[in-house]
Design a protein around this motif. Structure first.
Motif, mmCIF file in Angstrom:
data_model
loop_
_atom_site.group_PDB
_atom_site.id
_atom_site.type_symbol
_atom_site.label_atom_id
_atom_site.label_comp_id
_atom_site.label_asym_id
_atom_site.label_seq_id
_atom_site.Cartn_x
_atom_site.Cartn_y
_atom_site.Cartn_z
ATOM 1 N N LEU A 27 38.165 49.223 42.910
ATOM 2 C CA LEU A 27 37.964 48.508 41.654
ATOM 3 C C LEU A 27 38.866 49.064 40.550
ATOM 4 O O LEU A 27 39.493 48.298 39.806
ATOM 5 N N SER A 31 41.961 47.076 38.775
ATOM 6 C CA SER A 31 42.065 46.846 37.326
ATOM 7 C C SER A 31 43.368 47.412 36.777
ATOM 8 O O SER A 31 43.977 46.811 35.889
ATOM 9 N N ALA A 34 45.978 44.941 37.719
ATOM 10 C CA ALA A 34 45.882 43.749 36.865
ATOM 11 C C ALA A 34 46.489 44.015 35.490
ATOM 12 O O ALA A 34 47.203 43.166 34.940
ATOM 13 N N GLY A 35 46.221 45.193 34.943
ATOM 14 C CA GLY A 35 46.807 45.547 33.656
ATOM 15 C C GLY A 35 48.327 45.631 33.716
ATOM 16 O O GLY A 35 49.028 45.148 32.821
ATOM 17 N N SER A 75 41.756 40.800 40.389
ATOM 18 C CA SER A 75 42.933 41.232 39.627
ATOM 19 C C SER A 75 43.696 40.033 39.092
ATOM 20 O O SER A 75 44.195 40.055 37.958
ATOM 21 N N ILE A 78 41.597 38.683 36.185
ATOM 22 C CA ILE A 78 41.663 39.602 35.042
ATOM 23 C C ILE A 78 43.024 39.511 34.363
ATOM 24 O O ILE A 78 43.115 39.540 33.130
ATOM 25 N N THR A 79 44.077 39.370 35.157
ATOM 26 C CA THR A 79 45.419 39.233 34.584
ATOM 27 C C THR A 79 45.509 37.969 33.734
ATOM 28 O O THR A 79 46.116 37.982 32.658
#
Length: 184
Positions: A27, A31, A34-35, A75, A78-79
């Motif tokens: 996880l 993340s 994704a960032g 991801s 979230i992106t």
């Protein structure tokens, strides 16, 4: 550690196991990926070198999908949300082009071992995304020179380009998998 590296160096990049990572680690990695994907995609704001960084957005999504299909999809989503905050103008581009290619390749890496199957899956995903933007949403993703009226010749060209681009990313992703398997 050295023994682990020696054992993994001869493995096929698709057979590298991510089972030794806990769900929390997956996880957190998802993340972070994704960032980094959001930052790379937002770099397209800077013309010139920014477009080169923007193309690299595919890799974090492929890596996240390789960790786990669920983490890869999370991801990707979230992106999209991060881009809505950082660079809203990229919301049409990422979900249908670089992000969709990364997700398609990541899923294909999990399902198949054949480079042809992986390349085709990525090419289909990317061409469907580009054609959806161009023909359904009428967004000029390929510039003003390409008409948003359905054209067979343009569609074939988009598909062939998508296959070639997918092949490049499939090869690059495999090399990154091998590199990461040696050191992590």
């Amino acid at each position: 550690m050295k023994k682990r590296i020696n054992n993994m160096s001869g493995q096929n990049p698709q057979s590298i196991s991510t089972q030794n990572y806990s769900n929390t680690t997956k996880l957190v990695l998802g993340s972070l990926l994704a960032g980094s994907a959001a930052i790379l995609q937002a770099a397209g704001f800077f013309t010139g070198i920014g477009y080169a960084f923007s193309m690299l957005t595919t890799l974090p999504i492929v890596l996240a999908s390789k960790l786990s299909l669920r983490i890869g999809f999370m991801s990707y989503v979230i992106t999209v949300f991060l881009l809505a905050i950082i660079q809203p103008s990229e919301l049409f581009v990422f979900p249908f082009t670089t992000g969709l290619l990364g997700l398609s390749l990541g899923i294909a890496f999990k399902l198949w071992k054949s480079w042809i199957s992986i390349t085709l899956a990525g090419g289909f995903g990317l061409s469907i995304g580009i054609m959806f933007l161009l023909y359904v949403l009428r967004f000029p993703v390929l510039g003003p020179a390409v008409s948003s009226i359905l054209n067979f010749k343009t569609s074939i060209t988009i598909f062939l380009f998508s296959l070639f681009y997918s092949l490049i990313w499939m090869c690059l992703s495999k090399r990154v998998f091998v590199f990461l398997s040696r050191y992590f």
